[in-house]
Design a protein around this motif. Structure first.
Motif, short mmCIF file in Angstrom:
data_model
loop_
_atom_site.label_atom_id
_atom_site.label_comp_id
_atom_site.label_asym_id
_atom_site.label_seq_id
_atom_site.Cartn_x
_atom_site.Cartn_y
_atom_site.Cartn_z
N ALA A 8 0.84 -1.19 0.00
CA ALA A 8 0.00 0.00 0.00
C ALA A 8 0.89 1.25 0.00
O ALA A 8 1.87 1.33 0.73
CB ALA A 8 -0.90 0.00 1.24
N GLY A 9 0.55 2.20 -0.83
CA GLY A 9 1.32 3.44 -0.93
C GLY A 9 2.19 3.50 -2.17
O GLY A 9 2.69 4.57 -2.53
N ALA A 10 2.39 2.37 -2.84
CA ALA A 10 3.22 2.38 -4.05
C ALA A 10 2.62 3.24 -5.14
O ALA A 10 3.33 3.72 -6.03
CB ALA A 10 3.42 0.95 -4.55
N GLU A 11 1.30 3.45 -5.07
CA GLU A 11 0.61 4.22 -6.10
C GLU A 11 0.73 5.73 -5.89
O GLU A 11 0.30 6.52 -6.75
CB GLU A 11 -0.87 3.83 -6.12
N ARG A 12 1.31 6.18 -4.79
CA ARG A 12 1.39 7.61 -4.50
C ARG A 12 2.19 8.37 -5.55
O ARG A 12 3.11 7.81 -6.16
CB ARG A 12 2.07 7.84 -3.14
N THR B 273 -2.67 -5.15 -3.73
CA THR B 273 -2.05 -4.33 -2.70
C THR B 273 -2.09 -5.05 -1.36
O THR B 273 -3.14 -5.54 -0.95
CB THR B 273 -2.77 -2.98 -2.59
N ILE B 274 -0.96 -5.10 -0.69
CA ILE B 274 -0.86 -5.75 0.61
C ILE B 274 -0.32 -4.77 1.64
O ILE B 274 0.20 -3.70 1.29
CB ILE B 274 0.04 -7.01 0.55
N SER C 7 7.97 -6.49 4.51
CA SER C 7 7.73 -5.05 4.44
C SER C 7 8.90 -4.31 5.08
O SER C 7 9.79 -4.91 5.69
CB SER C 7 6.42 -4.69 5.13
N CYS C 8 8.89 -2.99 4.97
CA CYS C 8 10.08 -2.20 5.30
C CYS C 8 10.37 -2.17 6.80
O CYS C 8 9.46 -2.24 7.63
CB CYS C 8 9.93 -0.78 4.77
#
Length: 286
Positions: free
Chosen positions: A89-93, A120-121, A135-136
């Motif tokens: 989630a957020g990759a589309e920003r 999206t995960i 994830s990060c």
């Protein structure tokens, strides 16, 4: 395990193209995973040169929402009619790089994010046996200085990107583990420490960019920072590193002095095999 470097800033030979981008195909436990898609459709062309059919890839992973890792996303969706693409989630920003001439857009291409095969995960995710998305990390040691000029936009204003959408692919087969990273915006040391904490040991191999330079200027992180990162990487017993893209030539040279034959540069058209013994140097695929 087998891995092929499909896109990188340099090429292993004249039969391969290169661009400022990153794309790797990994084969693990009989499945093939595409990790990033470079800047254009070049990854498809280089794959064909290496005799690889990406229409048969089982799944794809987007490491984060920058154009040099997801610019070829549409090309992959056209070439492969079945594989799911996993992103955080957020990759589309919207994403931007602040330069002297102004804000340059560096996000994902328009028109692909509505595709139903994009999933999206949030957080860690097991794609298949032996293939885990991480994830990060929360830690911010050796946060890349170049992150300061990388922005997203909220409520019409530019704000520093926190790269909360960054993710990594951890593969395991035959007792060997390989960690795939894209640009390591969250810091390669933090990423490696997180992976080791989750699995109980450091990976046998790490493949990715370490973001120790600013791509559009070529400026490296300060020598003391690069040396400190090198010492942290060296402290992981036995781990072998394969890097390129955003690491930078100057930083690579300093890391090489510290890591010796545990560090290799990669180029488009190279193949890496991880078997029973210690991971070895990459070879030209054809």
């Amino acid at each position: 395990m087998k891995l092929w470097i499909l896109t990188e800033n340099s090429a292993a030979g004249p039969q391969f193209g290169c661009e400022h981008g990153w794309s790797v195909l990994a084969e693990c436990r009989g499945k093939r995973y595409l990790f990033d898609m470079g800047k254009t459709d070049l990854f498809l062309k280089n794959a064909r040169t290496m005799g690889l059919d990406l229409s048969q890839a089982d799944a794809a992973v987007l490491s984060h929402g920058h154009y040099d890792h997801g610019g070829g996303l549409g090309a992959f969706l056209n070439a492969n009619s079945a594989a799911k693409v996993w992103m955080q989630a957020g990759a589309e920003r919207p994403r931007f790089s602040m330069r002297e001439e102004g804000a340059a857009e560096i996000g994902l291409p328009a028109g692909v994010l509505e595709n139903p095969r994009l999933h999206t995960i949030r957080g860690d995710f097991l794609m298949a046996e032996g293939a885990m998305l991480l994830s990060c990390p929360a830690e911010r040691r050796y946060w890349p200085r170049s992150n300061r000029v990388l922005m997203t936009r909220e409520a019409g204003a530019f704000v520093c990107d926190d790269f909360s959408d960054e993710q990594y692919l951890l593969l395991e087969e035959g007792g060997k583990t390989v960690l795939l990273a894209g640009c390591s915006h969250r810091g390669i040391v933090n990423i490696l420490r997180m992976a080791a904490e989750k699995t109980g040991r450091a990976p046998d191999a790490v493949i990715g960019g370490f973001h120790l330079s600013i791509p559009h200027s070529g400026e490296s992180e300060p020598p003391r920072t690069v040396d400190a990162v090198g010492q942290e990487l060296a402290a992981c017993p036995g781990t072998v590193y394969y890097t390129g893209h955003c690491t930078g030539e100057g930083a690579f040279a300093r890391l090489k002095e510290i890591l010796g034959d545990r560090l290799y540069a990669v180029s488009a058209g190279m193949k890496i095999e991880i078997g029973r013994g210690r991971p070895s140097a990459p070879e030209k695929a054809v």
